[in-house]
Design a protein around this motif. Structure first.
Motif, PDB file in Angstrom:
ATOM      1  N   TRP A  48      40.465  47.709  41.784  1.00  0.00           N
ATOM      2  CA  TRP A  48      39.611  46.863  40.484  1.00  0.00           C
ATOM      3  C   TRP A  48      40.794  46.035  40.007  1.00  0.00           C
ATOM      4  CZ3 TRP A  48      38.170  52.471  40.724  1.00  0.00           C
ATOM      5  CH2 TRP A  48      37.224  52.722  41.422  1.00  0.00           C
ATOM      6  N   CYS A  49      40.395  44.893  39.403  1.00  0.00           N
ATOM      7  CA  CYS A  49      41.333  44.206  38.652  1.00  0.00           C
ATOM      8  C   CYS A  49      40.551  43.670  37.511  1.00  0.00           C
ATOM      9  CB  CYS A  49      41.881  43.022  39.600  1.00  0.00           C
ATOM     10  SG  CYS A  49      43.172  43.618  40.467  1.00  0.00           S
ATOM     11  N   ILE A  61      47.097  54.619  34.075  1.00  0.00           N
ATOM     12  CA  ILE A  61      47.105  54.715  35.299  1.00  0.00           C
ATOM     13  C   ILE A  61      46.893  53.585  36.004  1.00  0.00           C
ATOM     14  CG2 ILE A  61      45.744  57.000  35.176  1.00  0.00           C
ATOM     15  CD1 ILE A  61      43.022  55.627  35.343  1.00  0.00           C
ATOM     16  N   LEU A  62      47.253  52.497  35.336  1.00  0.00           N
ATOM     17  CA  LEU A  62      47.533  51.235  36.058  1.00  0.00           C
ATOM     18  C   LEU A  62      48.669  51.283  37.129  1.00  0.00           C
ATOM     19  CD1 LEU A  62      47.287  48.650  33.314  1.00  0.00           C
ATOM     20  CD2 LEU A  62      45.476  49.173  34.724  1.00  0.00           C
ATOM     21  N   ARG A  91      44.085  51.205  41.091  1.00  0.00           N
ATOM     22  CA  ARG A  91      43.880  51.681  42.348  1.00  0.00           C
ATOM     23  C   ARG A  91      42.910  52.868  42.175  1.00  0.00           C
ATOM     24  NH1 ARG A  91      48.120  51.461  47.123  1.00  0.00           N
ATOM     25  NH2 ARG A  91      46.194  51.124  48.035  1.00  0.00           N
ATOM     26  N   ALA A  92      41.843  52.898  43.180  1.00  0.00           N
ATOM     27  CA  ALA A  92      40.913  53.796  42.894  1.00  0.00           C
ATOM     28  C   ALA A  92      41.305  55.282  43.255  1.00  0.00           C
ATOM     29  CB  ALA A  92      39.820  53.531  44.035  1.00  0.00           C
ATOM     30  N   SER A 279      31.133  35.923  39.121  1.00  0.00           N
ATOM     31  CA  SER A 279      32.510  36.131  39.599  1.00  0.00           C
ATOM     32  C   SER A 279      32.618  37.335  40.261  1.00  0.00           C
ATOM     33  CB  SER A 279      33.324  36.068  38.249  1.00  0.00           C
ATOM     34  OG  SER A 279      33.099  37.264  37.572  1.00  0.00           O
ATOM     35  N   GLY A 280      31.680  38.296  40.179  1.00  0.00           N
ATOM     36  CA  GLY A 280      31.870  39.663  41.056  1.00  0.00           C
ATOM     37  C   GLY A 280      32.514  40.559  40.446  1.00  0.00           C
TER      38      GLY A 280
END
Length: 382
Positions: A48-49, A61-62, A91-92, A279-280
């Protein structure tokens, strides 16, 4: 039959964020909460961004952040600083691990594995059936997404943001580690809106995604051939190793997901229309919706009263109308927008934090011959 005040179906981003938000708020300490997930295997199944000003709740946690972005098309390439924003990647696997640990500390949350077979709304209570058990909930939050209702209607256009990404390691430096390639439209469009998205971790490691905003998906080989061509032709790189792969599909629509909610059932995350239609982008929007949902729940209002259409919903609808009628227009629209306006103003607009005057400044940067007819068509259709 076990009974809970709240049942959350699905332990993806929306389910975990909501469970933790309920668990850490003292107002809900006397509420029983069930979190149902079909598979406890903590796979690194996505990234995810999001952009954000300053420090945020997920900084610990980035995986990586960037302070510059690049937007390009077949005629120009523009590298832009985004201060005071930073573009952040999560990250997941790191998110799941962190939030599972958080939720274990909330004594009023039960975390069970089970695949939901059906949900029965009986008015004052909801029955949730899994393959082995039946649970009763006073309120149910469902993150299971179903594309079918979107495709069975014609009032709102439905596009898909679909992509395949490769995590690659190259033998020579080819990436700018402090610059995220946000949208590179210089690649062949083939009548669609297609771009490359590159997130460098080092000078030799990056995630490269081939992304489309279009009605239909491609074969896997088409995405992967495009990534190969980009590495070879744009980055002058043929010697690399593929470390991991990921793929995704996010609905882009202003469809009224609230039609599927009731006073005691709410769809959340992508299933609730929480992805930004134009944008999603989903993760930060889900976080923001979750924060707004907590005070709403304290008022004991019907769950289907939470969603409200606003002007940003209408802006998104106009863009999707244009792209649905002519899917090749994405490069023109996004290209002009980033040429004429700063990324800071665009981010603020996409975060839906702008004033009406600021909205007009952004809209004025877009091609008027596309948006004015779309506006007139939608006014008479709505």
């Amino acid at each position: 039959m076990a009974t809970y005040d709240y049942i959350i179906i699905g332990a993806g981003a929306s389910g975990l964020l909501l469970a933790d938000a309920l668990g850490k708020d003292n107002f809900f300490s006397g509420k029983s909460i069930l979190l149902l997930e079909k598979n406890f295997n903590l796979q690194n199944d996505r990234t995810w961004c999001f952009w954000e000003i300053g420090q945020g709740e997920f900084d610990a946690i980035l995986h990586k952040t960037w302070d510059h972005i690049l937007v390009a098309d077949d005629q120009y390439s523009k590298r832009m600083p985004i201060t005071p924003y930073r573009y952040k990647m999560l990250r997941a696997e790191d998110f799941y691990t962190s939030y599972h640990e958080k939720i274990k500390k909330h004594s009023n949350i039960t975390f069970l594995e089970g695949t939901v077979q059906d949900i029965k709304d009986q008015g004052n209570e909801i029955l949730v059936n899994t393959e082995t058990n039946t649970f009763m909930g006073k309120k149910v939050f469902n993150s299971i997404f179903d594309y079918k209702p979107l495709l069975q209607q014609q009032k709102y256009p439905v596009l898909q943001q679909h992509f395949i990404g490769w995590f690659v390691r190259t033998t020579k430096p080819v990436f700018e580690r402090n610059q995220a390639t946000f949208m590179d439209f210089s690649i062949p469009q083939h009548g669609n809106t297609r771009f490359m998205y590159v997130l460098p971790f080092t000078e030799t490691e990056a995630l490269i995604e081939y992304t489309l905003f279009s009605e239909n998906v491609l074969s896997q080989s088409e995405y992967e051939e495009a990534i190969k061509s980009y590495l070879k032709d744009e980055l002058n790189c043929q010697d690399y190793q593929i470390l991991e792969k990921e793929k995704g599909n996010i609905p882009m629509t202003s469809y009224n997901f609230n039609d599927h909610n009731s006073k005691n059932i709410m769809h959340i995350g992508i299933a609730g229309g929480w992805a930004k239609p134009s944008s999603g982008y989903t993760f930060m929007r889900t976080h923001q919706r979750t924060k707004a949902l907590i005070p709403f729940l304290k008022k004991e209002k019907p769950l289907n009263a939470f969603f409200k259409k606003d002007r940003f919903w209408f802006y998104d609808l106009l863009l999707l109308d244009i792209l649905f009628r002519d899917n090749s227009k994405g490069r023109l629209i996004f290209g002009q927008l980033f040429k004429r306006r700063s990324p800071q103003k665009i981010f603020k607009f996409l975060d839906e934090k702008t004033t009406i005057w600021e909205d007009l400044v952004i809209i004025a940067a877009c091609p008027k011959k596309e948006f004015i007819p779309a506006f007139l068509r939608r006014i008479f259709l709505i």
